[in-house]
Each structure stands twice: as C-alpha cells, then as structure tokens.
Design a protein around this motif. Structure first.
Motif, PDB file in Angstrom:
ATOM      1  N   ALA A 274      37.765  49.260 -11.725  1.00  0.00           N
ATOM      2  CA  ALA A 274      36.726  49.712 -10.792  1.00  0.00           C
ATOM      3  C   ALA A 274      37.332  50.067  -9.433  1.00  0.00           C
ATOM      4  CB  ALA A 274      35.659  48.629 -10.625  1.00  0.00           C
ATOM      5  N   GLY A 275      36.966  51.227  -8.929  1.00  0.00           N
ATOM      6  CA  GLY A 275      37.422  51.673  -7.621  1.00  0.00           C
ATOM      7  C   GLY A 275      38.854  52.180  -7.567  1.00  0.00           C
ATOM      8  N   SER A 276      39.523  52.271  -8.718  1.00  0.00           N
ATOM      9  CA  SER A 276      40.916  52.741  -8.765  1.00  0.00           C
ATOM     10  C   SER A 276      41.045  53.834  -9.826  1.00  0.00           C
ATOM     11  CB  SER A 276      41.860  51.588  -9.088  1.00  0.00           C
ATOM     12  OG  SER A 276      41.791  50.600  -8.104  1.00  0.00           O
ATOM     13  N   PRO A 277      40.757  55.074  -9.469  1.00  0.00           N
ATOM     14  CA  PRO A 277      40.857  56.156 -10.448  1.00  0.00           C
ATOM     15  C   PRO A 277      42.269  56.262 -11.023  1.00  0.00           C
ATOM     16  CG  PRO A 277      40.019  56.966  -8.323  1.00  0.00           C
ATOM     17  CD  PRO A 277      40.410  55.543  -8.141  1.00  0.00           C
ATOM     18  N   GLY A 278      42.352  56.483 -12.329  1.00  0.00           N
ATOM     19  CA  GLY A 278      43.648  56.622 -12.988  1.00  0.00           C
ATOM     20  C   GLY A 278      44.339  55.318 -13.300  1.00  0.00           C
ATOM     21  N   GLN A 279      43.662  54.181 -13.071  1.00  0.00           N
ATOM     22  CA  GLN A 279      44.240  52.881 -13.392  1.00  0.00           C
ATOM     23  C   GLN A 279      43.360  52.179 -14.423  1.00  0.00           C
ATOM     24  OE1 GLN A 279      45.128  50.533  -9.937  1.00  0.00           O
ATOM     25  NE2 GLN A 279      46.483  52.091  -9.080  1.00  0.00           N
ATOM     26  N   PHE A 280      44.029  51.540 -15.379  1.00  0.00           N
ATOM     27  CA  PHE A 280      43.317  50.932 -16.499  1.00  0.00           C
ATOM     28  C   PHE A 280      43.903  49.570 -16.835  1.00  0.00           C
ATOM     29  CE2 PHE A 280      43.044  55.463 -16.740  1.00  0.00           C
ATOM     30  CZ  PHE A 280      41.732  55.713 -17.091  1.00  0.00           C
ATOM     31  N   GLN A 281      43.024  48.645 -17.161  1.00  0.00           N
ATOM     32  CA  GLN A 281      43.446  47.357 -17.704  1.00  0.00           C
ATOM     33  C   GLN A 281      43.728  47.598 -19.177  1.00  0.00           C
ATOM     34  OE1 GLN A 281      40.756  44.020 -17.097  1.00  0.00           O
ATOM     35  NE2 GLN A 281      41.333  43.214 -19.096  1.00  0.00           N
ATOM     36  N   PHE A 282      44.893  47.182 -19.640  1.00  0.00           N
ATOM     37  CA  PHE A 282      45.319  47.421 -21.017  1.00  0.00           C
ATOM     38  C   PHE A 282      45.672  46.090 -21.661  1.00  0.00           C
ATOM     39  CE2 PHE A 282      48.741  48.682 -24.075  1.00  0.00           C
ATOM     40  CZ  PHE A 282      47.978  49.507 -24.873  1.00  0.00           C
ATOM     41  N   ASN A 283      44.890  45.684 -22.633  1.00  0.00           N
ATOM     42  CA  ASN A 283      45.168  44.481 -23.424  1.00  0.00           C
ATOM     43  C   ASN A 283      45.734  44.945 -24.749  1.00  0.00           C
ATOM     44  OD1 ASN A 283      43.986  42.686 -21.510  1.00  0.00           O
ATOM     45  ND2 ASN A 283      41.986  43.314 -22.248  1.00  0.00           N
ATOM     46  N   TYR A 284      46.761  44.269 -25.237  1.00  0.00           N
ATOM     47  CA  TYR A 284      47.397  44.722 -26.475  1.00  0.00           C
ATOM     48  C   TYR A 284      48.007  43.563 -27.253  1.00  0.00           C
ATOM     49  CZ  TYR A 284      51.881  43.942 -24.256  1.00  0.00           C
ATOM     50  OH  TYR A 284      52.950  43.346 -23.662  1.00  0.00           O
ATOM     51  N   SER A 285      48.224  43.837 -28.508  1.00  0.00           N
ATOM     52  CA  SER A 285      48.996  42.974 -29.383  1.00  0.00           C
ATOM     53  C   SER A 285      49.694  43.903 -30.367  1.00  0.00           C
ATOM     54  CB  SER A 285      48.088  41.995 -30.128  1.00  0.00           C
ATOM     55  OG  SER A 285      48.862  41.196 -31.005  1.00  0.00           O
TER      56      SER A 285
ATOM     57  N   SER B 149      39.236  57.034 -25.194  1.00  0.00           N
ATOM     58  CA  SER B 149      38.374  57.290 -24.044  1.00  0.00           C
ATOM     59  C   SER B 149      38.756  56.289 -22.958  1.00  0.00           C
ATOM     60  CB  SER B 149      36.896  57.158 -24.431  1.00  0.00           C
ATOM     61  OG  SER B 149      36.631  55.885 -24.952  1.00  0.00           O
ATOM     62  N   SER B 150      38.194  56.430 -21.771  1.00  0.00           N
ATOM     63  CA  SER B 150      38.582  55.557 -20.659  1.00  0.00           C
ATOM     64  C   SER B 150      38.220  54.096 -20.909  1.00  0.00           C
ATOM     65  CB  SER B 150      37.962  56.039 -19.351  1.00  0.00           C
ATOM     66  OG  SER B 150      36.561  56.008 -19.449  1.00  0.00           O
ATOM     67  N   GLU B 151      37.266  53.855 -21.767  1.00  0.00           N
ATOM     68  CA  GLU B 151      36.929  52.493 -22.186  1.00  0.00           C
ATOM     69  C   GLU B 151      36.924  52.510 -23.699  1.00  0.00           C
ATOM     70  OE1 GLU B 151      33.657  49.046 -21.200  1.00  0.00           O
ATOM     71  OE2 GLU B 151      34.001  50.686 -19.798  1.00  0.00           O
ATOM     72  N   ASP B 152      37.934  51.876 -24.295  1.00  0.00           N
ATOM     73  CA  ASP B 152      38.128  52.021 -25.732  1.00  0.00           C
ATOM     74  C   ASP B 152      38.793  50.775 -26.297  1.00  0.00           C
ATOM     75  OD1 ASP B 152      38.157  53.251 -28.229  1.00  0.00           O
ATOM     76  OD2 ASP B 152      39.149  55.057 -27.506  1.00  0.00           O
ATOM     77  N   LYS B 153      38.655  50.611 -27.586  1.00  0.00           N
ATOM     78  CA  LYS B 153      39.244  49.491 -28.309  1.00  0.00           C
ATOM     79  C   LYS B 153      39.636  50.023 -29.670  1.00  0.00           C
ATOM     80  CE  LYS B 153      38.044  44.689 -29.006  1.00  0.00           C
ATOM     81  NZ  LYS B 153      36.951  43.719 -28.980  1.00  0.00           N
ATOM     82  N   GLY B 154      40.835  49.696 -30.161  1.00  0.00           N
ATOM     83  CA  GLY B 154      41.216  50.217 -31.456  1.00  0.00           C
ATOM     84  C   GLY B 154      42.513  49.639 -31.985  1.00  0.00           C
ATOM     85  N   PHE B 155      42.988  50.270 -33.046  1.00  0.00           N
ATOM     86  CA  PHE B 155      44.197  49.869 -33.741  1.00  0.00           C
ATOM     87  C   PHE B 155      44.916  51.131 -34.187  1.00  0.00           C
ATOM     88  CE2 PHE B 155      46.419  49.078 -37.734  1.00  0.00           C
ATOM     89  CZ  PHE B 155      47.234  48.009 -37.391  1.00  0.00           C
ATOM     90  N   ALA B 156      46.239  51.145 -34.068  1.00  0.00           N
ATOM     91  CA  ALA B 156      47.045  52.271 -34.533  1.00  0.00           C
ATOM     92  C   ALA B 156      48.287  51.721 -35.219  1.00  0.00           C
ATOM     93  CB  ALA B 156      47.425  53.167 -33.369  1.00  0.00           C
ATOM     94  N   SER B 157      48.780  52.467 -36.188  1.00  0.00           N
ATOM     95  CA  SER B 157      49.941  52.005 -36.929  1.00  0.00           C
ATOM     96  C   SER B 157      50.734  53.187 -37.461  1.00  0.00           C
ATOM     97  CB  SER B 157      49.463  51.125 -38.092  1.00  0.00           C
ATOM     98  OG  SER B 157      50.545  50.683 -38.858  1.00  0.00           O
ATOM     99  N   SER B 158      52.031  53.011 -37.492  1.00  0.00           N
ATOM    100  CA  SER B 158      52.921  53.947 -38.168  1.00  0.00           C
ATOM    101  C   SER B 158      53.755  53.089 -39.114  1.00  0.00           C
ATOM    102  CB  SER B 158      53.794  54.680 -37.147  1.00  0.00           C
ATOM    103  OG  SER B 158      54.724  53.789 -36.584  1.00  0.00           O
ATOM    104  N   GLY B 159      54.769  53.638 -39.703  1.00  0.00           N
ATOM    105  CA  GLY B 159      55.568  52.860 -40.653  1.00  0.00           C
ATOM    106  C   GLY B 159      56.126  51.567 -40.088  1.00  0.00           C
ATOM    107  N   ASP B 160      56.634  51.599 -38.858  1.00  0.00           N
ATOM    108  CA  ASP B 160      57.316  50.444 -38.287  1.00  0.00           C
ATOM    109  C   ASP B 160      56.567  49.754 -37.155  1.00  0.00           C
ATOM    110  OD1 ASP B 160      59.494  51.064 -39.955  1.00  0.00           O
ATOM    111  OD2 ASP B 160      60.323  52.420 -38.464  1.00  0.00           O
ATOM    112  N   LEU B 161      55.543  50.400 -36.637  1.00  0.00           N
ATOM    113  CA  LEU B 161      54.855  49.896 -35.455  1.00  0.00           C
ATOM    114  C   LEU B 161      53.371  49.698 -35.740  1.00  0.00           C
ATOM    115  CD1 LEU B 161      55.041  49.499 -32.234  1.00  0.00           C
ATOM    116  CD2 LEU B 161      54.094  51.793 -32.162  1.00  0.00           C
TER     117      LEU B 161
END
Length: 158
Positions: A95-106, A73-85
């Motif tokens: 805020a105020g920028s449709p289609g733009q998202f802050q993305f934090n990852y590890s 969803s547009s505001e979400d937190k999670g974890f995903a995995s495949s064999g190697d990734l």
C-alpha cells in the motif's frame, strides 16, 4: 440416416471457428487478465559477483540459466513448476508504494549435486532481480553454485 448426417455436419461447422482461433493464438494472448509476469531464473552457476549488488546478475547467469515465466496479477497466489524447479507463491501490492510487492514463496530446485530449497517473505520491486535461494559446494574441482533468482516484470519487458 440423413438426420444423423445433418447433425454431424452442424457439429463440425460449429467447431470450425474454435479450430481457426486456436491456430492463430500465441502464448502471450493469454496475458490479458494478468498484467505482470513473474520471471524465475535458475542455474547450476554463479548468479552475481561476490562484491556486486544482489540485483546485478552476471551475463553468464543470464545466458546459462533456465527461465520460467508465470503470468500474474498484482494480487495473486499460485504454483509453477518445470522439470527441476517448483515454486508456490503469493503476491500482494504494498500500500502506498507503486511497483513494490510483498512476495511469499516456498520453492525447491533439484540439481545434479542434490537440491536446494527456500521459503520466506521478501519485498519485490518491479523490474529488479532478487535471490530466492541457492547453494555453494566446494570440491576438488572448485566451487559449484546453484541459484534461483526472481523478478516481477511487465509482459514483453526486459
């Protein structure tokens, strides 16, 4: 004995709608509550030309890379995995920028030559590919690359 048979018959009959629905569902049927798809492509290959734009992926990368899709969803937190990734993520709309998202990852990607990893915060513009992390090694046979790219898309989008 007849009472046990009646209970078993009722139980069986109550399961028939669930069985029938399970056979008719497709993976896309589960996207209803999450209108976006996080696409992560990864490959032991070059993703972009050295002089190209970071969002212009090479056709060879698109052909050779593996694809991991995660319903978000547009505001979400999670974890995903495949064999190697493996990747943990947090997504927040800007805020105020449709289609733009802050993305934090590890994340981490295991290849035949070892592994690469990355973490950080970046701006995702819906539909544009962004390099998360990768590596380049030189050896006798030339350069070996690994790349992990990500984009946010609508389900069924290209």
């Amino acid at each position: 004995m007849q009472r046990i048979a009646s209970k078993f018959t009722l139980l069986f009959l109550s399961l028939i709608p669930s069985i029938a629905l399970a056979e008719n569902s497709a993976p896309e049927d589960y996207l209803a509550n999450k209108p976006l798809v996080l696409e992560v492509r990864y490959c032991e290959c070059l993703a972009t030309k050295a002089d190209g734009a970071p969002s212009d992926l090479l056709p060879s990368f698109l052909r050779e890379s593996s694809l991991l899709k995660v319903s978000v969803s547009s505001e979400d937190k999670g974890f995903a995995s495949s064999g190697d990734l493996s990747i943990g993520y947090e997504l927040k709309p800007v805020a105020g920028s449709p289609g733009q998202f802050q993305f934090n990852y590890s994340g981490s990607y295991t290849t035949s030559n070892g592994s690469s990893a990355g973490n950080g915060e970046l701006l995702l513009v819906q539909g544009q590919w962004v390099n998360l992390f990768g590596s380049r090694h030189k050896n006798e046979s030339g350069s070996q690359h690994s790349n992990v790219e990500v984009r946010l898309a609508e389900p069924g989008g290209s």
